[in-house]
Scaffold this motif. Structure first.
Motif, PDB file in Angstrom:
ATOM      1  N   VAL A  81       0.850  -1.085  -0.089  1.00  0.00           N
ATOM      2  CA  VAL A  81      -0.099   0.110   0.154  1.00  0.00           C
ATOM      3  C   VAL A  81       0.751   1.187   0.061  1.00  0.00           C
ATOM      4  CG1 VAL A  81      -1.588   1.446   1.136  1.00  0.00           C
ATOM      5  CG2 VAL A  81      -1.677  -1.067   1.334  1.00  0.00           C
ATOM      6  N   VAL A  82       0.573   2.035  -0.917  1.00  0.00           N
ATOM      7  CA  VAL A  82       1.492   3.167  -1.063  1.00  0.00           C
ATOM      8  C   VAL A  82       0.440   4.495  -0.653  1.00  0.00           C
ATOM      9  CG1 VAL A  82       2.592   4.951  -2.725  1.00  0.00           C
ATOM     10  CG2 VAL A  82       2.834   2.308  -2.950  1.00  0.00           C
ATOM     11  N   GLY A 111       5.494   5.330   1.690  1.00  0.00           N
ATOM     12  CA  GLY A 111       5.131   6.645   1.968  1.00  0.00           C
ATOM     13  C   GLY A 111       5.726   7.607   1.327  1.00  0.00           C
ATOM     14  N   ILE A 112       5.073   8.453   0.655  1.00  0.00           N
ATOM     15  CA  ILE A 112       5.763   9.484  -0.331  1.00  0.00           C
ATOM     16  C   ILE A 112       5.349  10.873   0.449  1.00  0.00           C
ATOM     17  CG2 ILE A 112       5.888  10.609  -2.554  1.00  0.00           C
ATOM     18  CD1 ILE A 112       4.863   7.860  -3.589  1.00  0.00           C
ATOM     19  N   HIS A 113       6.543  11.739   0.658  1.00  0.00           N
ATOM     20  CA  HIS A 113       6.422  13.142   1.088  1.00  0.00           C
ATOM     21  C   HIS A 113       5.540  13.283   2.161  1.00  0.00           C
ATOM     22  CE1 HIS A 113       7.711  17.367   0.548  1.00  0.00           C
ATOM     23  NE2 HIS A 113       6.351  17.486   0.523  1.00  0.00           N
ATOM     24  N   TYR A 125       0.929   4.188  13.512  1.00  0.00           N
ATOM     25  CA  TYR A 125       1.207   4.542  12.007  1.00  0.00           C
ATOM     26  C   TYR A 125       2.393   5.414  12.269  1.00  0.00           C
ATOM     27  CZ  TYR A 125       1.148   7.164   7.940  1.00  0.00           C
ATOM     28  OH  TYR A 125       1.598   7.732   6.563  1.00  0.00           O
ATOM     29  N   GLY A 126       2.625   6.371  13.123  1.00  0.00           N
ATOM     30  CA  GLY A 126       3.964   7.032  13.333  1.00  0.00           C
ATOM     31  C   GLY A 126       5.067   6.386  13.300  1.00  0.00           C
ATOM     32  N   LYS A 127       4.961   5.330  14.013  1.00  0.00           N
ATOM     33  CA  LYS A 127       6.103   4.287  13.989  1.00  0.00           C
ATOM     34  C   LYS A 127       6.427   3.501  12.565  1.00  0.00           C
ATOM     35  CE  LYS A 127       5.973   3.372  18.886  1.00  0.00           C
ATOM     36  NZ  LYS A 127       5.788   2.482  20.139  1.00  0.00           N
ATOM     37  N   LEU A 128       5.171   3.304  11.938  1.00  0.00           N
ATOM     38  CA  LEU A 128       5.284   2.646  10.583  1.00  0.00           C
ATOM     39  C   LEU A 128       5.981   3.549   9.608  1.00  0.00           C
ATOM     40  CD1 LEU A 128       4.389   0.220   8.710  1.00  0.00           C
ATOM     41  CD2 LEU A 128       2.251   1.645   8.128  1.00  0.00           C
ATOM     42  N   VAL A 129       5.593   4.700   9.402  1.00  0.00           N
ATOM     43  CA  VAL A 129       6.186   5.767   8.522  1.00  0.00           C
ATOM     44  C   VAL A 129       7.343   6.091   8.833  1.00  0.00           C
ATOM     45  CG1 VAL A 129       5.003   7.834   9.592  1.00  0.00           C
ATOM     46  CG2 VAL A 129       5.272   7.568   6.935  1.00  0.00           C
ATOM     47  N   GLY A 130       7.652   6.089  10.312  1.00  0.00           N
ATOM     48  CA  GLY A 130       8.909   6.509  10.785  1.00  0.00           C
ATOM     49  C   GLY A 130       9.287   7.865  11.333  1.00  0.00           C
ATOM     50  N   ALA A 210       8.580  -1.293   5.708  1.00  0.00           N
ATOM     51  CA  ALA A 210       8.034   0.264   5.398  1.00  0.00           C
ATOM     52  C   ALA A 210       9.290   0.815   4.915  1.00  0.00           C
ATOM     53  CB  ALA A 210       7.532   1.011   6.719  1.00  0.00           C
ATOM     54  N   TRP A 211       8.814   1.674   3.720  1.00  0.00           N
ATOM     55  CA  TRP A 211       9.767   2.738   2.946  1.00  0.00           C
ATOM     56  C   TRP A 211       9.245   3.891   3.005  1.00  0.00           C
ATOM     57  CZ3 TRP A 211       9.434   5.338  -1.621  1.00  0.00           C
ATOM     58  CH2 TRP A 211      10.736   5.734  -2.180  1.00  0.00           C
ATOM     59  N   TYR A 212      10.023   4.897   3.106  1.00  0.00           N
ATOM     60  CA  TYR A 212       9.527   6.395   3.049  1.00  0.00           C
ATOM     61  C   TYR A 212      10.501   7.124   2.279  1.00  0.00           C
ATOM     62  CZ  TYR A 212       8.367  11.139   4.414  1.00  0.00           C
ATOM     63  OH  TYR A 212       8.395  12.487   4.271  1.00  0.00           O
ATOM     64  N   THR A 213       9.988   8.058   1.312  1.00  0.00           N
ATOM     65  CA  THR A 213      11.003   9.280   0.902  1.00  0.00           C
ATOM     66  C   THR A 213      10.231  10.610   1.034  1.00  0.00           C
ATOM     67  OG1 THR A 213      12.208   9.924  -1.136  1.00  0.00           O
ATOM     68  CG2 THR A 213       9.775   8.996  -1.509  1.00  0.00           C
ATOM     69  N   GLU A 214      11.198  11.561   1.682  1.00  0.00           N
ATOM     70  CA  GLU A 214      10.579  12.906   1.693  1.00  0.00           C
ATOM     71  C   GLU A 214      10.329  13.587   0.370  1.00  0.00           C
ATOM     72  OE1 GLU A 214      10.645  17.082   2.074  1.00  0.00           O
ATOM     73  OE2 GLU A 214      12.166  15.553   1.078  1.00  0.00           O
ATOM     74  N   LEU A 215      11.059  12.910  -0.571  1.00  0.00           N
ATOM     75  CA  LEU A 215      11.307  13.807  -1.957  1.00  0.00           C
ATOM     76  C   LEU A 215       9.716  13.528  -2.334  1.00  0.00           C
ATOM     77  CD1 LEU A 215      14.126  13.036  -0.807  1.00  0.00           C
ATOM     78  CD2 LEU A 215      14.810  12.969  -3.201  1.00  0.00           C
ATOM     79  N   GLY A 216       9.434  14.541  -3.567  1.00  0.00           N
ATOM     80  CA  GLY A 216       8.249  14.339  -4.162  1.00  0.00           C
ATOM     81  C   GLY A 216       7.485  15.459  -4.282  1.00  0.00           C
ATOM     82  N   HIS A 217       7.588  16.356  -3.636  1.00  0.00           N
ATOM     83  CA  HIS A 217       6.377  17.592  -3.276  1.00  0.00           C
ATOM     84  C   HIS A 217       6.042  18.125  -4.825  1.00  0.00           C
ATOM     85  CE1 HIS A 217       4.749  21.022  -1.760  1.00  0.00           C
ATOM     86  NE2 HIS A 217       5.158  21.823  -2.836  1.00  0.00           N
ATOM     87  N   THR A 218       7.146  18.424  -5.518  1.00  0.00           N
ATOM     88  CA  THR A 218       6.910  19.056  -6.757  1.00  0.00           C
ATOM     89  C   THR A 218       6.436  18.084  -7.911  1.00  0.00           C
ATOM     90  OG1 THR A 218       9.110  18.644  -7.793  1.00  0.00           O
ATOM     91  CG2 THR A 218       8.698  20.796  -6.269  1.00  0.00           C
ATOM     92  N   GLU A 219       5.698  18.698  -8.881  1.00  0.00           N
ATOM     93  CA  GLU A 219       5.391  17.946 -10.155  1.00  0.00           C
ATOM     94  C   GLU A 219       6.530  17.458 -11.060  1.00  0.00           C
ATOM     95  OE1 GLU A 219       4.033  20.730  -9.068  1.00  0.00           O
ATOM     96  OE2 GLU A 219       1.833  20.658  -9.220  1.00  0.00           O
ATOM     97  N   GLU A 220       7.511  18.248 -10.956  1.00  0.00           N
ATOM     98  CA  GLU A 220       8.641  18.014 -11.722  1.00  0.00           C
ATOM     99  C   GLU A 220       9.463  16.834 -11.127  1.00  0.00           C
ATOM    100  OE1 GLU A 220       7.635  22.427 -12.230  1.00  0.00           O
ATOM    101  OE2 GLU A 220       8.024  21.014 -10.435  1.00  0.00           O
ATOM    102  N   SER A 221       9.364  16.330  -9.950  1.00  0.00           N
ATOM    103  CA  SER A 221       9.872  15.212  -9.528  1.00  0.00           C
ATOM    104  C   SER A 221       9.300  13.903 -10.283  1.00  0.00           C
ATOM    105  CB  SER A 221       9.449  15.008  -7.984  1.00  0.00           C
ATOM    106  OG  SER A 221       9.846  15.814  -7.058  1.00  0.00           O
TER     107      SER A 221
END
Length: 242
Positions: A81-82, A111-113, A125-130, A210-221
Motif C-alpha cells: 500500500v502506497v 510513503g511519499i512526502h 502509524y507514526g512508527k510505521l512511517v518512521g 515500510a519505506w519512505y521518501t521525503e522527496l516528491g513535493h513538486t510535479e517536476e519530481s
C-alpha cells in the motif's frame, strides 16, 4: 452446471499451475491519496507516474481516495500500500485496525512526502512511517547525501545529489530506521534536525516492511528519471516478500 465447472477450470487452472511451477504471480499495489489537510497539486502527476511504473515493471496499480477499501478482505489483494501525499486523519478506527492487521500479516508500505503529515494521533502509524512532519522552509535547491547505495531505491543515485524540492523537518524520528539519504543543512536555509537529517529510509516493522521518501513535493519530481527510479525501488522493496 457441467459447462459452469468447465469455465471455472478454464479460469483458475492456469493460476494454479503458475503457483505449482513456482512462477511469479503479478503483484498488485494500492495507491491511496486521501487528504484531510493540505492537498498537494502533484497528486495527479504522482498517480500517473506510478501507474506508468507498474506497466513498465510488471505490477498492477489501483488508485483510490476511498478509505472504505481499508478492510481485511480488500487489503488481502495487495502486495503493498502506497500513501501518496496523504494528509490529516484519513482512516476511522475500524480501517486502522484492518491496516494494522495487514502489516502484521506481512504487508508492505511505501510513503511519499506528505505521508509523514498524516495521522498524528495514531502512534502505530507514526512508527510505521518512521517520523512526523513538523515544518518546512521555502522550496529551494539543497544537497542530499546518499548514505546507503546498496538499497534498490538508491543504488542508481550519485553519492551527492543536488535537487530542488520542499524539505521537511521532522519530529518523533524512529530509532530503528535504516537511513538511505540525509540532507546537508548547510546547503539550504531552514533545516532544524541537525547533522543527521534523514530524507529517505526503510525498516521492518510489526511483521511487515515500510519505506519512505521525503522527496516528491513538486510535479517536476515525477518526470525526473533519478527520482522515478528511487520511487520504483521503494515500491519494489515494499512489495518484496509479500
Amino acid at each position: 452446471m457441467k459447462n459452469f465447472f468447465l469455465l471455472l477450470n478454464f479460469i483458475f487452472l492456469p493460476l494454479i499451475m503458475m503457483a505449482d511451477n513456482g512462477l511469479p504471480v503479478k503483484p498488485r499495489i494500492l495507491v491511496f491519496s486521501k487528504t484531510a489537510g493540505f492537498r498537494h497539486s502533484s497528486i495527479p502527476t504522482g498517480k500517473a507516474a506510478i501507474l506508468k511504473l507498474g506497466k513498465e515493471h510488471n505490477f498492477d496499480v489501483d488508485t483510490t481516495e476511498n478509505a472504505a477499501v481499508f478492510n481485511e478482505k480488500t487489503l488481502k489483494k495487495y502486495a503493498a500500500v502506497v500513501f501518496l501525499q496523504t494528509t490529516g486523519n484519513i482512516l476511522n478506527d475500524q480501517q486502522k485496525a484492518s491496516f494494522e492487521k495487514y502489516i502484521k500479516s506481512g504487508g508492505g508500505f511505501a510513503g511519499i512526502h506528505a505521508a509523514t503529515d498524516t495521522e498524528y494521533e495514531w502512534p502505530w502509524y507514526g512508527k510505521l512511517v518512521g517520523a512526523y512532519f513538523v515544518s518546512h522552509p521555502a522550496q529551494q535547491v539543497a544537497t542530499l547525501n546518499v548514505t546507503d547505495r546498496s538499497h534498490r531505491s538508491t543504488k542508481h543515485l550519485p553519492a551527492i545529489w543536488e535537487r530542488k524540492d520542499e524539505w521537511y523537518n521532522f519530529k518523533n524520528i524512529g530509532d530503528d530506521l535504516k537511513v538511505l539519504i540525509t540532507i546537508d543543512e548547510n546547503s539550504y536555509k531552514g533545516g532544524i534536525n541537525g547533522a543527521v537529517h534523514p530524507m529517505a529510509w526503510y525498516h521492518e516493522y510489526d511483521g511487515g516492511r515500510a519505506w519512505y521518501t521525503e522527496l516528491g513535493h513538486t510535479e517536476e519530481s515525477y518526470t525526473d528519471p533519478n527520482y522515478l527510479e528511487h520511487l520504483l525501488g521503494g515500491i519494489q522493496y515494499a512489495i518484496s516478500g509479500n
